[in-house]
Design an enzyme around this catalytic site. Structure first.
Site, PDB file in Angstrom:
ATOM      1  N   LYS A   1     -21.992  17.824   6.058  1.00  0.00           N
ATOM      2  CA  LYS A   1     -21.103  18.328   6.972  1.00  0.00           C
ATOM      3  C   LYS A   1     -20.975  17.221   7.986  1.00  0.00           C
ATOM      4  CE  LYS A   1     -18.336  21.111   8.908  1.00  0.00           C
ATOM      5  NZ  LYS A   1     -17.110  21.475   8.263  1.00  0.00           N
TER       6      LYS A   1
ATOM      7  N   SER B   1       0.853  -1.221  -0.195  1.00  0.00           N
ATOM      8  CA  SER B   1      -0.119  -0.051   0.017  1.00  0.00           C
ATOM      9  C   SER B   1       0.991   1.232   0.141  1.00  0.00           C
ATOM     10  CB  SER B   1      -0.994  -0.138   1.309  1.00  0.00           C
ATOM     11  OG  SER B   1      -1.961  -1.097   1.047  1.00  0.00           O
TER      12      SER B   1
END
Length: 309
Positions: free
Chosen positions: A176, A124
């Site tokens: 949000k 990764s």
């Protein structure tokens, strides 16, 4: 007259003795000074004033790390550093941390040869770090690849309800407070997170395609999150050669004229301990840090990490 001679001889003897102790004191101060210099700079600035090959070890979870960025910048600007070996032994970490390392290593590679050596694991963000080098080595049984990005969250609203706890969230917009641990993820929030993950994934695939000179379509087939052994990675073109630091030094000598006789100097992987308080903090972290605060919990943002569970 005899008395004056004896007194003069005694004074000479005391003077010689005093000079001896002065010499001892100077040598002791010099030793203390050198010890302090080593304490301040574990990399040994005196030894680093000669031409050498620098080695930076990237171990453990990768996260934003100003110290690594600073050391890579110094290596890029130091004329005594003739080449850099980046030794990677990491399952990955945050995509930002991997990008930071990638950028810093590419900056070094603009002025001097850089080789990456994958140890037990370079997956990764660890693999992202390795492909910044001019040549990538790994052992046959090294684990690498795991090209991909993930975002994980947890939501506890049902558990809170069973406990009789209610929670409210007031947000300035519908996205949000997405994701939130106190309310289910909305379809819009899920789609926004998916777009963000795929945008970063496309960027990662592009890096691999560019650095490994592979077609993007081929990289996407390889970039399904799986890990590869060093042998498989070599067959797929994800690394250049099987080997470790000895083979990396041989390649530098044969391909870049970087002599094997140059000393290998380790770049400190972390700042020196700052006094007794720093020592106590490091000891606490070593004893309890991983058990009380798992490393993964300290990763912010998107994650490029193999086997996160």
């Amino acid at each position: 007259m005899s008395f004056d001679t004896d007194a003069w001889l005694e004074r000479r003897k005391l003077a010689r003795r005093l000079n001896w102790w002065r010499l001892v004191a100077v040598l002791a101060l010099l030793a203390v000074g050198l010890g302090a210099l080593w304490w301040i700079d574990p990399g040994n600035v005196i030894a680093r004033r000669q031409d050498h090959v620098a080695r930076l070890e990237i171990a453990g979870l990768i996260a934003e790390n100003p110290w690594w960025a600073e050391k890579l910048q110094e290596a890029a600007e130091d004329d005594h550093v003739k080449a850099l070996i980046v030794y990677v032994n990491s399952p990955g970490g945050s995509t930002y941390g991997g990008e930071q390392l990638y950028t810093g290593i590419r900056r070094v590679a603009e002025t001097k040869p850089v080789v990456a050596v994958i140890g037990t694991m370079g997956a990764s963000a660890g693999y992202m770090t390795a492909i910044a080098a001019d040549r990538v080595f790994a052992r046959e049984t090294s684990l690498t690849g795991s090209i991909g990005v993930l975002f994980q969250t947890a939501e506890f609203s049902e558990l809170l309800g069973k406990l009789g706890v209610s929670a409210e969230s007031i947000a300035s917009g519908p996205l949000k407070d997405q994701p939130s641990p106190i309310k289910p993820l909305s379809p819009e929030g899920r789609e926004q997170l998916r777009r963000m993950v795929m945008e970063t994934y496309d960027w990662f695939v592009g890096l691999v395609a560019e650095r490994r000179q592979l077609p993007p379509e081929q990289v996407r087939v390889l970039a399904d999150g799986r890990v590869y052994s060093g042998r498989a990675a070599l067959n797929h073109g994800l690394i250049d050669e099987l080997g470790s630091i000895a083979e990396a030094r041989r390649w530098l000598a044969e391909s870049k004229a970087i002599s094997d006789d140059l000393p290998l100097q380790d770049i400190p992987s972390e700042p020196p301990i700052d006094g007794w308080r720093g020592m106590a903090g490091q000891a606490f972290s070593a004893l309890f840090g991983k058990s009380l605060f798992p490393e993964r919990l300290r990763l912010d943002g998107l994650v490029s990490l193999w086997h996160p569970e």
